[in-house]
Design a protein around this motif. Structure first.
Motif, PDB file in Angstrom:
ATOM      1  N   VAL B  36      31.716  42.875  36.868  1.00 42.26           N
ATOM      2  CA  VAL B  36      31.510  41.823  35.857  1.00 42.26           C
ATOM      3  C   VAL B  36      32.861  41.374  35.309  1.00 42.26           C
ATOM      4  O   VAL B  36      33.161  40.186  35.231  1.00 42.26           O
ATOM      5  CB  VAL B  36      30.618  42.340  34.704  1.00 42.26           C
ATOM      6  N   TYR B  37      33.689  42.339  34.927  1.00 40.52           N
ATOM      7  CA  TYR B  37      34.989  42.041  34.320  1.00 40.52           C
ATOM      8  C   TYR B  37      35.860  41.221  35.262  1.00 40.52           C
ATOM      9  O   TYR B  37      36.490  40.241  34.853  1.00 40.52           O
ATOM     10  CB  TYR B  37      35.675  43.352  33.959  1.00 40.52           C
ATOM     11  N   ARG B  38      35.882  41.586  36.521  1.00 46.31           N
ATOM     12  CA  ARG B  38      36.727  40.885  37.487  1.00 46.31           C
ATOM     13  C   ARG B  38      36.229  39.480  37.773  1.00 46.31           C
ATOM     14  O   ARG B  38      37.005  38.598  38.095  1.00 46.31           O
ATOM     15  CB  ARG B  38      36.799  41.691  38.782  1.00 46.31           C
ATOM     16  N   THR B  39      34.913  39.280  37.634  1.00 42.54           N
ATOM     17  CA  THR B  39      34.356  37.956  37.917  1.00 42.54           C
ATOM     18  C   THR B  39      34.451  37.056  36.687  1.00 42.54           C
ATOM     19  O   THR B  39      34.810  35.900  36.789  1.00 42.54           O
ATOM     20  CB  THR B  39      32.884  38.078  38.353  1.00 42.54           C
ATOM     21  N   ILE B  40      34.115  37.637  35.509  1.00 40.35           N
ATOM     22  CA  ILE B  40      34.076  36.835  34.281  1.00 40.35           C
ATOM     23  C   ILE B  40      35.471  36.742  33.656  1.00 40.35           C
ATOM     24  O   ILE B  40      35.838  35.730  33.081  1.00 40.35           O
ATOM     25  CB  ILE B  40      33.122  37.493  33.246  1.00 40.35           C
ATOM     26  N   GLY B  41      36.204  37.836  33.731  1.00 40.70           N
ATOM     27  CA  GLY B  41      37.557  37.866  33.174  1.00 40.70           C
ATOM     28  C   GLY B  41      37.595  38.046  31.667  1.00 40.70           C
ATOM     29  O   GLY B  41      38.620  37.847  31.038  1.00 40.70           O
ATOM     30  N   ASP B  42      36.472  38.410  31.078  1.00 37.74           N
ATOM     31  CA  ASP B  42      36.408  38.513  29.618  1.00 37.74           C
ATOM     32  C   ASP B  42      36.043  39.944  29.236  1.00 37.74           C
ATOM     33  O   ASP B  42      34.940  40.398  29.522  1.00 37.74           O
ATOM     34  CB  ASP B  42      35.350  37.528  29.114  1.00 37.74           C
ATOM     35  N   GLU B 131      41.276  34.072  37.325  1.00 36.95           N
ATOM     36  CA  GLU B 131      40.409  33.282  36.444  1.00 36.95           C
ATOM     37  C   GLU B 131      40.564  31.790  36.671  1.00 36.95           C
ATOM     38  O   GLU B 131      39.663  31.013  36.385  1.00 36.95           O
ATOM     39  CB  GLU B 131      40.732  33.588  34.986  1.00 36.95           C
ATOM     40  N   SER B 132      41.711  31.393  37.155  1.00 36.79           N
ATOM     41  CA  SER B 132      41.952  29.967  37.368  1.00 36.79           C
ATOM     42  C   SER B 132      41.247  29.441  38.606  1.00 36.79           C
ATOM     43  O   SER B 132      41.147  28.232  38.806  1.00 36.79           O
ATOM     44  CB  SER B 132      43.459  29.707  37.502  1.00 36.79           C
ATOM     45  N   LEU B 133      40.775  30.333  39.451  1.00 37.68           N
ATOM     46  CA  LEU B 133      40.073  29.893  40.658  1.00 37.68           C
ATOM     47  C   LEU B 133      38.732  29.286  40.290  1.00 37.68           C
ATOM     48  O   LEU B 133      38.077  29.762  39.367  1.00 37.68           O
ATOM     49  CB  LEU B 133      39.828  31.082  41.604  1.00 37.68           C
ATOM     50  N   PRO B 134      38.316  28.249  41.017  1.00 38.66           N
ATOM     51  CA  PRO B 134      36.958  27.733  40.805  1.00 38.66           C
ATOM     52  C   PRO B 134      35.955  28.859  41.046  1.00 38.66           C
ATOM     53  O   PRO B 134      36.183  29.737  41.888  1.00 38.66           O
ATOM     54  CB  PRO B 134      36.810  26.649  41.877  1.00 38.66           C
ATOM     55  N   GLU B 135      34.869  28.790  40.311  1.00 39.59           N
ATOM     56  CA  GLU B 135      33.873  29.862  40.287  1.00 39.59           C
ATOM     57  C   GLU B 135      33.463  30.347  41.667  1.00 39.59           C
ATOM     58  O   GLU B 135      33.445  31.550  41.936  1.00 39.59           O
ATOM     59  CB  GLU B 135      32.672  29.322  39.507  1.00 39.59           C
ATOM     60  N   GLU B 136      33.159  29.430  42.576  1.00 42.77           N
ATOM     61  CA  GLU B 136      32.640  29.851  43.892  1.00 42.77           C
ATOM     62  C   GLU B 136      33.725  30.555  44.713  1.00 42.77           C
ATOM     63  O   GLU B 136      33.436  31.508  45.440  1.00 42.77           O
ATOM     64  CB  GLU B 136      32.042  28.671  44.659  1.00 42.77           C
ATOM     65  N   LEU B 137      34.970  30.142  44.562  1.00 37.07           N
ATOM     66  CA  LEU B 137      36.058  30.808  45.294  1.00 37.07           C
ATOM     67  C   LEU B 137      36.335  32.167  44.660  1.00 37.07           C
ATOM     68  O   LEU B 137      36.576  33.158  45.360  1.00 37.07           O
ATOM     69  CB  LEU B 137      37.345  29.970  45.266  1.00 37.07           C
ATOM     70  N   ARG B 138      36.297  32.203  43.324  1.00 36.23           N
ATOM     71  CA  ARG B 138      36.603  33.435  42.598  1.00 36.23           C
ATOM     72  C   ARG B 138      35.644  34.557  42.978  1.00 36.23           C
ATOM     73  O   ARG B 138      36.051  35.674  43.256  1.00 36.23           O
ATOM     74  CB  ARG B 138      36.540  33.184  41.091  1.00 36.23           C
ATOM     75  N   VAL B 139      34.351  34.229  42.975  1.00 41.90           N
ATOM     76  CA  VAL B 139      33.345  35.255  43.256  1.00 41.90           C
ATOM     77  C   VAL B 139      33.523  35.825  44.662  1.00 41.90           C
ATOM     78  O   VAL B 139      33.522  37.042  44.862  1.00 41.90           O
ATOM     79  CB  VAL B 139      31.923  34.681  43.068  1.00 41.90           C
ATOM     80  N   ALA B 140      33.711  34.943  45.648  1.00 46.36           N
ATOM     81  CA  ALA B 140      33.888  35.404  47.041  1.00 46.36           C
ATOM     82  C   ALA B 140      35.151  36.256  47.157  1.00 46.36           C
ATOM     83  O   ALA B 140      35.141  37.315  47.796  1.00 46.36           O
ATOM     84  CB  ALA B 140      33.960  34.207  47.984  1.00 46.36           C
ATOM     85  N   PHE B 141      36.217  35.816  46.503  1.00 45.34           N
ATOM     86  CA  PHE B 141      37.485  36.535  46.560  1.00 45.34           C
ATOM     87  C   PHE B 141      37.356  37.928  45.923  1.00 45.34           C
ATOM     88  O   PHE B 141      37.795  38.929  46.497  1.00 45.34           O
ATOM     89  CB  PHE B 141      38.578  35.731  45.841  1.00 45.34           C
ATOM     90  N   VAL B 142      36.758  37.996  44.742  1.00 42.72           N
ATOM     91  CA  VAL B 142      36.593  39.270  44.042  1.00 42.72           C
ATOM     92  C   VAL B 142      35.756  40.236  44.870  1.00 42.72           C
ATOM     93  O   VAL B 142      36.094  41.418  45.009  1.00 42.72           O
ATOM     94  CB  VAL B 142      35.961  39.050  42.643  1.00 42.72           C
ATOM     95  N   LEU B 143      34.669  39.740  45.442  1.00 44.02           N
ATOM     96  CA  LEU B 143      33.798  40.616  46.236  1.00 44.02           C
ATOM     97  C   LEU B 143      34.526  41.170  47.460  1.00 44.02           C
ATOM     98  O   LEU B 143      34.312  42.313  47.864  1.00 44.02           O
ATOM     99  CB  LEU B 143      32.540  39.858  46.672  1.00 44.02           C
ATOM    100  N   ARG B 144      35.400  40.380  48.035  1.00 40.36           N
ATOM    101  CA  ARG B 144      36.122  40.842  49.222  1.00 40.36           C
ATOM    102  C   ARG B 144      37.326  41.682  48.828  1.00 40.36           C
ATOM    103  O   ARG B 144      37.478  42.823  49.243  1.00 40.36           O
ATOM    104  CB  ARG B 144      36.572  39.606  50.037  1.00 40.36           C
ATOM    105  N   GLU B 145      38.175  41.090  48.015  1.00 36.14           N
ATOM    106  CA  GLU B 145      39.488  41.681  47.762  1.00 36.14           C
ATOM    107  C   GLU B 145      39.432  42.874  46.811  1.00 36.14           C
ATOM    108  O   GLU B 145      40.173  43.832  46.975  1.00 36.14           O
ATOM    109  CB  GLU B 145      40.390  40.578  47.168  1.00 36.14           C
ATOM    110  N   LEU B 146      38.563  42.800  45.810  1.00 33.61           N
ATOM    111  CA  LEU B 146      38.526  43.863  44.806  1.00 33.61           C
ATOM    112  C   LEU B 146      37.371  44.833  45.018  1.00 33.61           C
ATOM    113  O   LEU B 146      37.432  45.966  44.590  1.00 33.61           O
ATOM    114  CB  LEU B 146      38.454  43.257  43.396  1.00 33.61           C
ATOM    115  N   GLU B 147      36.295  44.361  45.650  1.00 34.42           N
ATOM    116  CA  GLU B 147      35.131  45.231  45.827  1.00 34.42           C
ATOM    117  C   GLU B 147      34.899  45.642  47.282  1.00 34.42           C
ATOM    118  O   GLU B 147      33.997  46.415  47.563  1.00 34.42           O
ATOM    119  CB  GLU B 147      33.865  44.548  45.276  1.00 34.42           C
ATOM    120  N   ASP B 148      35.696  45.082  48.175  1.00 34.06           N
ATOM    121  CA  ASP B 148      35.680  45.521  49.580  1.00 34.06           C
ATOM    122  C   ASP B 148      34.376  45.281  50.346  1.00 34.06           C
ATOM    123  O   ASP B 148      34.062  46.025  51.287  1.00 34.06           O
ATOM    124  CB  ASP B 148      35.980  47.031  49.611  1.00 34.06           C
TER     125      ASP B 148
END
Lengths: 151, 196
Positions: B36-42, B131-148
């Protein structure tokens, strides 16, 4: 493979999400293309920077707060049902009161606002239908009277 | 003592076993909170949203039929909830979040290595970049890069084809490259400090 195609696949290549033949083709391309190799290098560096992304620790009341919220939702659900029942009961009570007052009005001799029962009786008398407990025609007669009453 | 599988815990929860639900929370709380934190950033909202995830899991547990792994299922619920919150936040702001953060980030930043060497600032910069990434790019990136997660799993979670997963992760990385390239040397200094 051309640079534009390799660039497009570089991300998936780094993530090992490509079939073996494409991996091999990209590996070969990277062996002589410095521009694409630099792009791959950037991807690796972004990946290593992610190690610095802060991690949160769970607060001590996290679990108990979840159960508290579930309890609260259960209570709200019960309150809503009770409220609904009270509202329905109130509504039915108002209706009963309305018909009771209506009937009392007619017993007092005020004929300007005949009650439904009076109306049905008059209708029945007018049509000459004999009312008896076992009269199957009563249902039809009453519904006809109701129709006229509503009109 | 052999640890019970997620699937076994789920079956117990379906029968009303609250202890099994507690065990599931303990197992996944840190993971969900950080996703949640990595996706929302808050930081402020992260715990509340993470708790909402578990409440949603509890309420819809009968809908889990074991067709996917439980970890994928709970991740899907987490991601969907985060997307809803991001859209809510975007609607409530007068200007688009992405544009606001982009404008902030596009201004020249003083990447003085002495200042930037501080870990906290490095973390904040990386966090802001994501956080500056558009939502759809951010979610895909976080799931891959941070959550593997694999591309297949990400596609399943977001209900998108693998080609789209590939494209979003690629575009996210290219955007981040321009934000973060000044940090390459700072990151190398940090690693050297750690090794000493």
């Amino acid at each position: 493979m051309r640079c534009d195609e390799v660039r497009r696949l570089l991300s998936a290549y780094y993530d090992k999400e490509l079939p073996p033949e494409k991996i091999e083709a990209i590996r070969e391309h990277l062996s002589y293309c410095t521009s694409c190799s630099k792009n791959l290098d950037s991807i690796k560096k972004i990946h290593s920077l992610m190690d610095y992304f802060p991690t949160l620790e769970v607060g001590p009341y996290f679990e108990s707060q979840i159960f508290q919220k579930l309890e609260e939702e259960k209570r709200k659900g019960k309150r809503f049902n009770l409220g609904l029942k009270l509202a329905l009961g109130f509504g039915i009570g108002i209706l009963v009161l309305f018909f009771a007052i209506n009937n009392i009005w007619n017993l007092s001799g005020d004929t300007s606002n005949p009650s439904l029962n009076t109306y049905v009786k008059e209708y029945v008398d007018f049509t000459g239908t004999h009312i008896s407990k076992n009269n199957p025609g009563l249902a039809i007669t009453v519904s006809n009277a109701l129709g006229d009453y509503i009109k | 003592m052999v640890e019970e599988t997620d699937e076994l815990l789920v079956e117990k929860i379906k029968k009303g076993d609250s202890e099994a639900f507690r065990e599931l929370i303990r197992r996944y709380q840190r993971y969900v909170l950080n996703l949640v934190y990595r996706t929302i950033g808050d930081t402020n909202d992260a715990e509340d949203i993470a708790q909402e995830v578990f409440i949603k899991v509890y309420k819809s547990i009968r809908g889990f039929k074991g067709e996917s792994k439980f970890s994928t299922w709970i991740s899907k619920i987490t991601v969907n909830l985060c997307m809803d919150k991001l859209r809510e936040k975007a609607k409530n702001k007068e200007e688009d979040i992405e544009e606001e953060v982009w404008n902030t980030f596009a201004q020249p930043v003083n990447f003085n290595p002495e200042v930037m060497a501080e870990r906290h600032e490095l973390q904040e910069t990386i966090k802001k970049a994501i956080e500056s990434l558009p939502e759809e790019l951010r979610v895909a990136f976080v799931l891959r890069e941070l959550e593997d997660f694999s591309y297949d799993e990400i596609g399943e979670m977001l209900n998108i084809p693998i080609g789209t997963v590939e494209s979003r992760i690629y575009r996210a990385r290219m955007k981040l490259r321009s934000y973060l390239k000044d940090l390459w040397s700072v990151e190398e200094v940090e690693r050297e400090n750690e090794m000493r």
